[in-house]
Design a protein around this motif. Sequence first.
Motif, PDB file in Angstrom:
ATOM      1  N   THR A  88       0.827  -1.207   0.000  1.00 52.12           N
ATOM      2  CA  THR A  88       0.000   0.000   0.000  1.00 52.12           C
ATOM      3  C   THR A  88       0.858   1.252   0.000  1.00 52.12           C
ATOM      4  OG1 THR A  88      -1.761  -1.162   1.177  1.00 52.12           O
ATOM      5  CG2 THR A  88      -1.812   1.238   1.230  1.00 52.12           C
ATOM      6  N   LYS A  89       1.921   1.264   0.795  1.00 54.41           N
ATOM      7  CA  LYS A  89       2.788   2.440   0.867  1.00 54.41           C
ATOM      8  C   LYS A  89       3.403   2.756  -0.488  1.00 54.41           C
ATOM      9  CE  LYS A  89       4.209   2.364   5.732  1.00 54.41           C
ATOM     10  NZ  LYS A  89       5.352   2.203   6.674  1.00 54.41           N
ATOM     11  N   LEU A  90       3.941   1.731  -1.144  1.00 56.02           N
ATOM     12  CA  LEU A  90       4.597   1.962  -2.426  1.00 56.02           C
ATOM     13  C   LEU A  90       3.579   2.316  -3.509  1.00 56.02           C
ATOM     14  CD1 LEU A  90       7.332  -0.839  -2.552  1.00 56.02           C
ATOM     15  CD2 LEU A  90       7.510   1.500  -1.707  1.00 56.02           C
ATOM     16  N   ARG A  91       2.467   1.596  -3.549  1.00 58.84           N
ATOM     17  CA  ARG A  91       1.482   1.856  -4.603  1.00 58.84           C
ATOM     18  C   ARG A  91       0.823   3.218  -4.445  1.00 58.84           C
ATOM     19  NH1 ARG A  91      -0.525  -4.411  -4.398  1.00 58.84           N
ATOM     20  NH2 ARG A  91       0.717  -5.144  -6.183  1.00 58.84           N
ATOM     21  N   ARG A  92       0.622   3.657  -3.220  1.00 57.11           N
ATOM     22  CA  ARG A  92       0.059   4.992  -3.006  1.00 57.11           C
ATOM     23  C   ARG A  92       0.998   6.056  -3.557  1.00 57.11           C
ATOM     24  NH1 ARG A  92      -0.230   5.203   2.509  1.00 57.11           N
ATOM     25  NH2 ARG A  92      -2.249   4.126   2.498  1.00 57.11           N
ATOM     26  N   ASN A  93       2.282   5.842  -3.392  1.00 60.51           N
ATOM     27  CA  ASN A  93       3.260   6.788  -3.930  1.00 60.51           C
ATOM     28  C   ASN A  93       3.226   6.790  -5.456  1.00 60.51           C
ATOM     29  OD1 ASN A  93       5.929   8.417  -3.805  1.00 60.51           O
ATOM     30  ND2 ASN A  93       6.493   6.620  -5.001  1.00 60.51           N
ATOM     31  N   PHE A  94       3.218   5.600  -6.078  1.00 58.77           N
ATOM     32  CA  PHE A  94       3.181   5.537  -7.535  1.00 58.77           C
ATOM     33  C   PHE A  94       1.898   6.160  -8.093  1.00 58.77           C
ATOM     34  CE2 PHE A  94       6.022   1.596  -7.088  1.00 58.77           C
ATOM     35  CZ  PHE A  94       7.177   2.346  -7.286  1.00 58.77           C
ATOM     36  N   ALA A  95       0.805   5.980  -7.370  1.00 54.84           N
ATOM     37  CA  ALA A  95      -0.474   6.516  -7.841  1.00 54.84           C
ATOM     38  C   ALA A  95      -0.462   8.040  -7.916  1.00 54.84           C
ATOM     39  CB  ALA A  95      -1.610   6.042  -6.931  1.00 54.84           C
ATOM     40  N   MET A  96       0.335   8.696  -7.077  1.00 54.61           N
ATOM     41  CA  MET A  96       0.419  10.154  -7.147  1.00 54.61           C
ATOM     42  C   MET A  96       0.878  10.615  -8.525  1.00 54.61           C
ATOM     43  SD  MET A  96       1.774  11.666  -3.516  1.00 54.61           S
ATOM     44  CE  MET A  96       3.449  11.072  -3.716  1.00 54.61           C
ATOM     45  N   PHE A  97       1.675   9.784  -9.195  1.00 55.18           N
ATOM     46  CA  PHE A  97       2.181  10.119 -10.518  1.00 55.18           C
ATOM     47  C   PHE A  97       1.298   9.556 -11.633  1.00 55.18           C
ATOM     48  CE2 PHE A  97       5.717  10.333  -7.617  1.00 55.18           C
ATOM     49  CZ  PHE A  97       6.431  11.434  -8.035  1.00 55.18           C
TER      50      PHE A  97
END
Length: 304
Positions: A88-97
């Motif tokens: 979740t932490k990593l995917r939330r970051n990627f989703a910002m882009f």
Amino acid sequence: AIKGATVAGGLMNGIITPTNSVMPDTPIYLPGSPIKKSVYPVGTFGSLDAPTALEVSSNIYMMQLALRWVNAKYIPHSFISMPSDAFTKLRRNFAMFGLGQKTGVDLPGEVSGIQGRSYNSAGQLLTGSVLDLAYGNYDAYTPIQLVQYISTIANGGYRMRPYLVQSVGETNPQGNKVSIMYNTKPQVQMRIPWTRDQLDVIHQGMYRVVHGTNAWGTAHRLKDVKPSISGKTGTAQTFYYDEDNPGNPKAPEVINATFVGYAPSKDPKLAVAVVFPGLDPDKEGSYTLQVAKEMVEDYFKLNK
């Protein structure tokens, strides 16, 4: 190709800073699993800072960053444990882009990409796959997501909704425009909450991908293109899928080769994403870089 977003997340979450981004370039050794490393030989680098890690496309750097980011507990060769929210932490970051979600482009049938499993059949977190996700070899993204991601980095942090149709109008028999029935306005979907110094780390790394001097740089063949290009290569390992024999245990390994970039390096006007799926591993770089070169050169010939 998405390692720029990984570095951005590490910076924005305080795992690294613009003045201290050094990580050990030590491979990851998991029990019962092949060594997790970069393309270059083990021991090539003792440590790397973020711009150099982008230049040489270090998988190890991104995995070492992810271990600290998700608060993993790791003992080489014997033990690794991660909290349940690691993906979740990593995917939330990627989703910002825009990575891993629909961009809202004005075309029917857009998909969000392919998200890998987070747990195995026994309900255990796929910790090794968290590390794969960090350097871009687990979830799959669409070309329009990739160009939205790189344009967000190019323009300073504004994730813009992509569109193809600017306006729809009506003309009279003489060809003169008489009315506008639809007009698209630029739409900001998100502003990335980084500082100028944090963004400069990523810009520096992507400039060095093309213009750096390290022997393991991945896109130096574009250094003479005018105007100057900055960008990031991508090499995702996968397997050929035979529709007539989907369970083929001898399916050949292939490469999904990617390049994302922008030009000019200073004050960018153009962002590009090039994806070649299913390539022979020995030819992974030649096609993407050649197409990116011609896209940039032709665009600026047409738009002086």
